[in-house]
Scaffold this active site. Structure first.
Site, PDB file in Angstrom:
ATOM      1  N   ARG A  18       2.829   1.480  -3.451  1.00  0.00           N
ATOM      2  CA  ARG A  18       1.970   1.681  -4.628  1.00  0.00           C
ATOM      3  C   ARG A  18       1.287   3.050  -4.617  1.00  0.00           C
ATOM      4  NH1 ARG A  18      -1.663  -2.209  -3.844  1.00  0.00           N
ATOM      5  NH2 ARG A  18      -3.179  -0.762  -3.010  1.00  0.00           N
ATOM      6  N   ASN A  19       0.780   3.471  -3.472  1.00  0.00           N
ATOM      7  CA  ASN A  19      -0.015   4.696  -3.413  1.00  0.00           C
ATOM      8  C   ASN A  19       0.790   5.967  -3.166  1.00  0.00           C
ATOM      9  OD1 ASN A  19      -2.881   3.700  -3.666  1.00  0.00           O
ATOM     10  ND2 ASN A  19      -2.118   2.408  -2.019  1.00  0.00           N
ATOM     11  N   PHE A  20       1.915   5.837  -2.468  1.00  0.00           N
ATOM     12  CA  PHE A  20       2.646   7.046  -2.082  1.00  0.00           C
ATOM     13  C   PHE A  20       4.141   6.980  -2.375  1.00  0.00           C
ATOM     14  CE2 PHE A  20      -1.159   6.818   0.581  1.00  0.00           C
ATOM     15  CZ  PHE A  20      -1.751   8.029   0.230  1.00  0.00           C
ATOM     16  N   PHE A  48       0.832  -1.206   0.000  1.00  0.00           N
ATOM     17  CA  PHE A  48       0.000   0.000   0.000  1.00  0.00           C
ATOM     18  C   PHE A  48       0.871   1.263   0.000  1.00  0.00           C
ATOM     19  CE2 PHE A  48      -1.949   3.514   2.241  1.00  0.00           C
ATOM     20  CZ  PHE A  48      -3.151   3.661   1.562  1.00  0.00           C
TER      21      PHE A  48
END
EC number: 1.11.1.24
Length: 162
Positions: free
Chosen positions: A86-88, A83
């Site tokens: 991938r997101n930040f 997470f």
């Protein structure tokens, strides 16, 4: 003089590796309890920006996932790591999931809270509370969840320039 209490602490990374705080001597450290499903989760982006801006000057950011507030960090280590990446695009170290309050609180947070109370209380109130530690291991500031990472830059500058 280096603070033996702070540098005597250790924890475990998200990947299960030991992380001795003695390796942080001479660095400024920002420690944050984080969560993947919180209204403050977008702060990961700002934390990564701070890390990129200051890491070459000696800032280390440590994220500690915690599921104590609204069950907002339900994933296991691999889900949390994926997470964050991938997101930040998080590149700062993420530690293993742990409690920050109560009898089972991570010793790192027991120590930090004992050094800097917030509104006369030791207890962490929510995800994304932040503690700033200077280059000698002294806890110099504590910031609420509401404090954006960008708003910490002046305090980080002071610590790095000291």
């Amino acid at each position: 003089m280096a603070n033996p209490e702070f540098y005597g602490l250790s924890t475990t990374t998200l990947s299960g590796q030991p992380f001795p705080f003695k390796d942080l001597e001479g660095k400024a450290v920002l420690i944050v309890n984080v969560a993947s499903k919180c209204g403050f989760t977008p702060q990961y982006k700002g934390l990564e920006e701070l890390y990129q801006q200051y890491k070459d000057r000696g800032l280390v950011i440590l994220g500690f996932p915690c599921n104590q507030f609204g069950g907002q960090e339900p994933g296991d280590a691999s889900a949390i790591g994926e997470f964050c990446q991938r997101n930040f695009g998080v590149t700062f170290p993420i530690m293993e999931k742990s409690d920050v309050n109560g009898n089972d609180a991570n010793p790192v947070f027991k120590y930090l809270k004992s050094q800097k109370k917030q509104f006369m209380m030791e207890m962490i109130k929510w995800n994304f509370e932040k503690f700033l530690v200077d280059k000698s291991g002294q806890v110099v500031a504590r910031f609420s969840s509401m404090a954006t990472p960008a708003s910490l830059a002046p305090e980080i500058e002071k610590v790095l320039n000291a």
